[in-house]
Design an enzyme around this catalytic site. Structure first.
Site, short mmCIF file in Angstrom:
data_model
loop_
_atom_site.label_atom_id
_atom_site.label_comp_id
_atom_site.label_asym_id
_atom_site.label_seq_id
_atom_site.Cartn_x
_atom_site.Cartn_y
_atom_site.Cartn_z
N ARG A 147 -3.70 96.82 30.62
CA ARG A 147 -2.60 96.17 31.52
C ARG A 147 -3.37 96.10 32.83
O ARG A 147 -4.40 96.37 33.25
CB ARG A 147 -1.51 97.27 31.81
CG ARG A 147 -0.74 97.75 30.76
CD ARG A 147 0.20 98.83 31.14
NE ARG A 147 1.17 99.29 30.13
CZ ARG A 147 0.99 100.46 29.58
NH1 ARG A 147 0.01 101.30 29.77
NH2 ARG A 147 1.75 100.83 28.31
N LYS A 171 0.94 104.02 32.55
CA LYS A 171 2.29 104.14 32.86
C LYS A 171 2.74 105.62 32.95
O LYS A 171 2.40 106.44 32.03
CB LYS A 171 3.32 103.23 32.04
CG LYS A 171 3.10 101.75 32.25
CD LYS A 171 4.28 100.94 31.55
CE LYS A 171 4.49 99.58 31.96
NZ LYS A 171 5.53 98.96 31.25
N HIS A 240 -2.13 89.38 30.27
CA HIS A 240 -1.46 90.24 29.34
C HIS A 240 -1.72 90.03 27.78
O HIS A 240 -1.58 90.61 27.16
CB HIS A 240 0.09 90.43 29.53
CG HIS A 240 0.56 91.99 29.37
ND1 HIS A 240 -0.03 93.07 30.01
CD2 HIS A 240 1.40 92.33 28.34
CE1 HIS A 240 0.75 94.02 29.36
NE2 HIS A 240 1.56 93.81 28.21
N ARG A 243 -4.21 91.81 25.96
CA ARG A 243 -3.78 93.14 25.61
C ARG A 243 -3.02 92.78 24.28
O ARG A 243 -3.37 93.78 23.37
CB ARG A 243 -2.92 93.72 26.78
CG ARG A 243 -2.27 95.23 26.12
CD ARG A 243 -1.57 95.76 27.42
NE ARG A 243 -0.71 96.68 27.05
CZ ARG A 243 -0.66 97.97 26.79
NH1 ARG A 243 -2.09 98.47 27.04
NH2 ARG A 243 0.37 98.77 26.44
N HIS A 266 1.21 103.56 24.72
CA HIS A 266 2.65 103.46 24.42
C HIS A 266 3.06 104.98 24.21
O HIS A 266 2.62 105.59 23.20
CB HIS A 266 2.79 102.55 23.01
CG HIS A 266 2.81 101.20 23.32
ND1 HIS A 266 2.61 100.35 22.29
CD2 HIS A 266 2.66 100.36 24.46
CE1 HIS A 266 2.36 99.02 22.96
NE2 HIS A 266 2.41 99.09 24.26
N TYR A 275 3.52 94.80 16.92
CA TYR A 275 2.28 93.84 16.60
C TYR A 275 2.09 93.80 15.24
O TYR A 275 1.35 92.88 14.54
CB TYR A 275 0.87 94.56 17.21
CG TYR A 275 1.07 94.43 18.95
CD1 TYR A 275 0.95 93.26 19.55
CD2 TYR A 275 1.26 95.70 19.42
CE1 TYR A 275 1.05 93.43 20.77
CE2 TYR A 275 1.49 95.63 20.83
CZ TYR A 275 1.23 94.50 21.60
OH TYR A 275 1.43 94.75 23.01
#
Length: 296
Positions: A147, A171, A240, A243, A266, A275
């Protein structure tokens, strides 16, 4: 307790106990605030809330014009509030879990082909110090599926050139180890050895990537440089997108979903699964193109 007091405690619990990101905690707090204000308007006590009350509330939200995405987000927020209320003995059970979240239509992420990524990155003007930095920066973002915030926050102490690994702070204060390949290693080594010292001029700067003033590069700075690169290369994308492309190219190359989930950081496998839809769509397009051409 006042609504504000309850919401503040709920927000703190999300950050400190549930380890949610600030953005998630704020979103859930706002969704819960909307719900609690509605209870006050309807003169329903928090301890007396029923599933029927919740259904009526979200039905009203929908008729008021809320999108499926907003409703799904709000239900997640009220579910999180319900979990908090159960743990604090306000509710005996989390009745919000009985609600079904609407299935929001997912827009498949834009993905570049490997050739487009090459065209984009080869468009960088490496005749300047900042250009050489950009070469290493965007190659690493693509090579590791970072990110923007993760690339900006990456510390030089967390780059292990010999092992070809970086420690990424993602995150929700989650850390992960991500490997990088030969191309990223070559450009990184050149940047760290020859370029970065010229930019920082002997100062102790913890961030790996710095701007022309020798300070840690900002997200705004990365966006601006990428927009310039986009114009020069003629490849339409966002930072992004690199990514998204990283994840899709891994899955297309045979990587398993769990490994890609770990590399992307994630927390939910469902987030990574989008994806697989992209790669399936690509295969369908390729299949149609091949057989259409061969049937003519």
């Amino acid at each position: 307790m006042t609504i504000d007091g309850l919401l503040n405690q709920f927000y703190s619990d999300l950050i400190l106990v549930k380890r949610s990101s600030v953005q998630t905690a704020l979103t859930y707090k706002l969704s819960s605030q909307e719900f609690l204000n509605w209870l006050v308007t309807e003169r329903i006590k928090l301890k007396d809330v029923t599933v029927q009350n919740l259904m009526y509330y979200f039905l009203k939200r929908k008729t008021d014009g809320c999108s499926e995405i907003t409703l799904a987000k709000d239900i997640s927020g009220v579910r999180a509030l319900g979990d908090y209320l159960v743990r604090k003995n306000y509710w005996t059970e989390n009745i919000a879990l009985l609600l079904d979240r609407p299935k929001a239509a997912h827009n498949l992420p834009k993905v570049l082909s490997p050739e487009q990524v090459d065209a984009l990155l080869s468009g960088i003007d490496t005749s300047t110090l900042c250009g050489k930095r950009d070469e290493a920066l965007f190659e690493l973002i693509y090579s590791c599926g970072l990110r923007i915030s993760e690339a900006c926050d990456l510390k030089i102490i967390n780059v292990h050139m010999d092992e070809r690994l970086i420690l990424v702070h993602g995150k929700g204060d989650k850390e992960r180890i991500v490997p990088f390949g030969d191309r990223a290693a070559e450009k990184l080594e050149k940047y760290i050895k020859d370029v970065r010292p010229e930019l920082v001029k002997g100062r102790n700067v913890p961030e790996l990537f710095v701007n022309y003033q020798g300070k840690g590069i900002s997200r705004k700075g990365v966006w601006k440089r990428f927009q310039e690169l986009e114009k020069m290369s003629g490849v339409e994308a966002k930072v992004h997108t690199l990514r998204h492309s990283f994840a899709t190219h891994l899955l297309s190359g045979g990587a398993d979903l769990r490994s890609v989930q770990e590399l992307l950081g994630h927390s939910d496998l469902a987030t990574t699964q989008i994806y697989t839809h992209v790669t399936a769509e690509e295969l369908e397009v390729a299949h149609d193109k091949y057989f259409r051409n061969h049937s003519e």
